[in-house]
Design a protein around this motif. Sequence first.
Motif, PDB file in Angstrom:
ATOM      1  N   ASN A 179      -4.168  33.598  18.789  1.00  0.00           N
ATOM      2  CA  ASN A 179      -4.591  32.933  20.011  1.00  0.00           C
ATOM      3  C   ASN A 179      -3.485  32.082  20.630  1.00  0.00           C
ATOM      4  OD1 ASN A 179      -6.946  32.472  21.767  1.00  0.00           O
ATOM      5  ND2 ASN A 179      -6.800  30.345  21.092  1.00  0.00           N
ATOM      6  N   ILE A 180      -2.413  31.871  19.924  1.00  0.00           N
ATOM      7  CA  ILE A 180      -1.315  31.036  20.407  1.00  0.00           C
ATOM      8  C   ILE A 180      -0.439  31.768  21.426  1.00  0.00           C
ATOM      9  CG2 ILE A 180       0.384  31.611  18.627  1.00  0.00           C
ATOM     10  CD1 ILE A 180       1.019  28.554  18.511  1.00  0.00           C
ATOM     11  N   GLY A 181      -0.648  33.070  21.604  1.00  0.00           N
ATOM     12  CA  GLY A 181       0.065  33.736  22.691  1.00  0.00           C
ATOM     13  C   GLY A 181       0.625  35.101  22.357  1.00  0.00           C
ATOM     14  N   ASN A 182       0.956  35.362  21.111  1.00  0.00           N
ATOM     15  CA  ASN A 182       1.492  36.659  20.719  1.00  0.00           C
ATOM     16  C   ASN A 182       0.406  37.416  19.963  1.00  0.00           C
ATOM     17  OD1 ASN A 182       3.273  38.744  20.382  1.00  0.00           O
ATOM     18  ND2 ASN A 182       4.526  37.740  18.824  1.00  0.00           N
ATOM     19  N   ALA A 183      -0.082  38.502  20.549  1.00  0.00           N
ATOM     20  CA  ALA A 183      -1.167  39.269  19.930  1.00  0.00           C
ATOM     21  C   ALA A 183      -0.799  39.684  18.513  1.00  0.00           C
ATOM     22  CB  ALA A 183      -1.479  40.501  20.779  1.00  0.00           C
ATOM     23  N   VAL A 184      -1.781  39.639  17.616  1.00  0.00           N
ATOM     24  CA  VAL A 184      -1.484  39.858  16.199  1.00  0.00           C
ATOM     25  C   VAL A 184      -0.860  41.229  15.939  1.00  0.00           C
ATOM     26  CG1 VAL A 184      -3.186  38.227  15.318  1.00  0.00           C
ATOM     27  CG2 VAL A 184      -3.862  40.591  15.743  1.00  0.00           C
ATOM     28  N   LEU A 185      -1.253  42.239  16.693  1.00  0.00           N
ATOM     29  CA  LEU A 185      -0.715  43.571  16.448  1.00  0.00           C
ATOM     30  C   LEU A 185       0.662  43.770  17.079  1.00  0.00           C
ATOM     31  CD1 LEU A 185      -3.990  45.672  16.779  1.00  0.00           C
ATOM     32  CD2 LEU A 185      -2.810  44.938  14.694  1.00  0.00           C
ATOM     33  N   ASN A 186       1.138  42.765  17.799  1.00  0.00           N
ATOM     34  CA  ASN A 186       2.516  42.775  18.302  1.00  0.00           C
ATOM     35  C   ASN A 186       3.491  42.162  17.311  1.00  0.00           C
ATOM     36  OD1 ASN A 186       2.377  44.074  20.770  1.00  0.00           O
ATOM     37  ND2 ASN A 186       1.997  42.206  21.944  1.00  0.00           N
ATOM     38  N   LEU A 187       2.988  41.620  16.208  1.00  0.00           N
ATOM     39  CA  LEU A 187       3.860  40.962  15.243  1.00  0.00           C
ATOM     40  C   LEU A 187       4.642  41.986  14.423  1.00  0.00           C
ATOM     41  CD1 LEU A 187       1.434  38.148  14.012  1.00  0.00           C
ATOM     42  CD2 LEU A 187       3.231  38.000  15.750  1.00  0.00           C
ATOM     43  N   ALA A 188       5.635  41.479  13.687  1.00  0.00           N
ATOM     44  CA  ALA A 188       6.471  42.353  12.862  1.00  0.00           C
ATOM     45  C   ALA A 188       5.632  43.065  11.813  1.00  0.00           C
ATOM     46  CB  ALA A 188       7.557  41.520  12.184  1.00  0.00           C
TER      47      ALA A 188
END
Length: 466
Positions: free
Chosen positions: A148-157
């Motif tokens: 919810n802080i701005g970077n969608a979880v599935l966009n993470l490394a």
Amino acid sequence: MIPVTIFAGRKLAVVGAGLSGLATARALQAGGADVVVWDDKEAGRAQAAEAGFPVEDLGQADFGAFAALVLAPGIPLTHPEPHWSVKKARAAGIEVIGDVELFFRARAAAGAGCKVIVITGTNGKSTTTALTAHLLESAGRDVALGGNIGNAVLNLAPFAPGMIYVLELSSYQIDLTPSLKPDAAALLNITPDHLDRHGSLAGYASVKARVFAQLGADGTAVIGIDDAPCRAIAETLDGPYAVKHVAIGRTVRNGVWAADATLFETDDGNEVARVDLTGIGSLRGAHNWQTAATAYALARSQGVDAPALREGLRSFGGLAHRMEQVARAGKVLFVNDSKATNADAAGKALGSFDNIYWIVGGVAKDGGLGGLEPFYPRIARAYLIGEAAEAFADQLGDAVPHTACGTLARAVEQAAEDASRSGGDEPVVLLSPACASFDQYANFVERGDAFRKLVMQRNGVTSLTG
């Protein structure tokens, strides 16, 4: 990006083409799924099509053809009534999940030796999440920050051994994540919020409490106990995991408590470490002591020692628009708290400073400035802007000197001039509007950016934000 392979060769419907929706569609496609996207707004559908995803009118679709409906968190799941796509999915007997659910299922399938920390609560989630990630990074850990802080979880490394995922989750996201199984979780506080989406305060609290439901024996539950709903949840935490309480102004037997800008870590009633927060501008005020205490407890759960955490706390710069110390001009400090869109949030900032030249106004929430009266002695003068200016002038009356400025530009100019002539210690020009921004700005970010720009255009100003 984290490819989601668990639905390879199957068809899924993604409803909601915002940041998380498009990230979800991309991750599912990368994992071999057949994905169609829908958004109730034409602009969303256009955005999905431009990104190269098939857009299908799901109102006419056979939901029995889908393996699952992946719903964006902003779309109603239960209250005030389920979205039409949710009704169709349930009628067809298919599950309704969110992108965070896909994250946890993909993690389980990958079997990677990574950890996940989840932070939720009504207020302070973003700062606590950012600080937790900062403390871990400053101690040399590999960290991915999102949710919810701005970077969608599935966009993470992609999942990797040793990686720690630090996720801020809203109640909406938790509601769509039945497989939520973090290694450590924190619940900061609960105050009435989003009741239209959860039916009642009890319903809202029960969703928040799910962050602890599947903690394992090696897990850690960190919970604030300064409000009644959280205290009630804390009394139910009797799983195999460690439980750490966080409190302000009173001791805890196990956990971290704070008083007078100092953190005290306790174990079975014994103090094992303390950290002085004095002089850390990004962590001023009791609400930020709670932030620091929670992040400290979470980082300790991952094996970071107290000396490393002392250093990490001192190097934390804070988040933009949340009591952000923007600049100085001589003795005057300029603070951007544009995220304070209601009186309760503004009160946190007003309680953190003295000799305040307060810029306030916009689109008022119910109650206006009600509840802020105890902070009035701290305010040298208020500068009223936007739609609420006249009503706020009536509320302040003779209790606080005030000036109707109309625009933010005029308010910054007058507040800065008055503060520069102040005879008191560290006069503070504080933008903490206690209002939404929509009468003059698209959102609180645009308003805060405008404040920062106006401040930096003044002569003799030294930036504090780099």
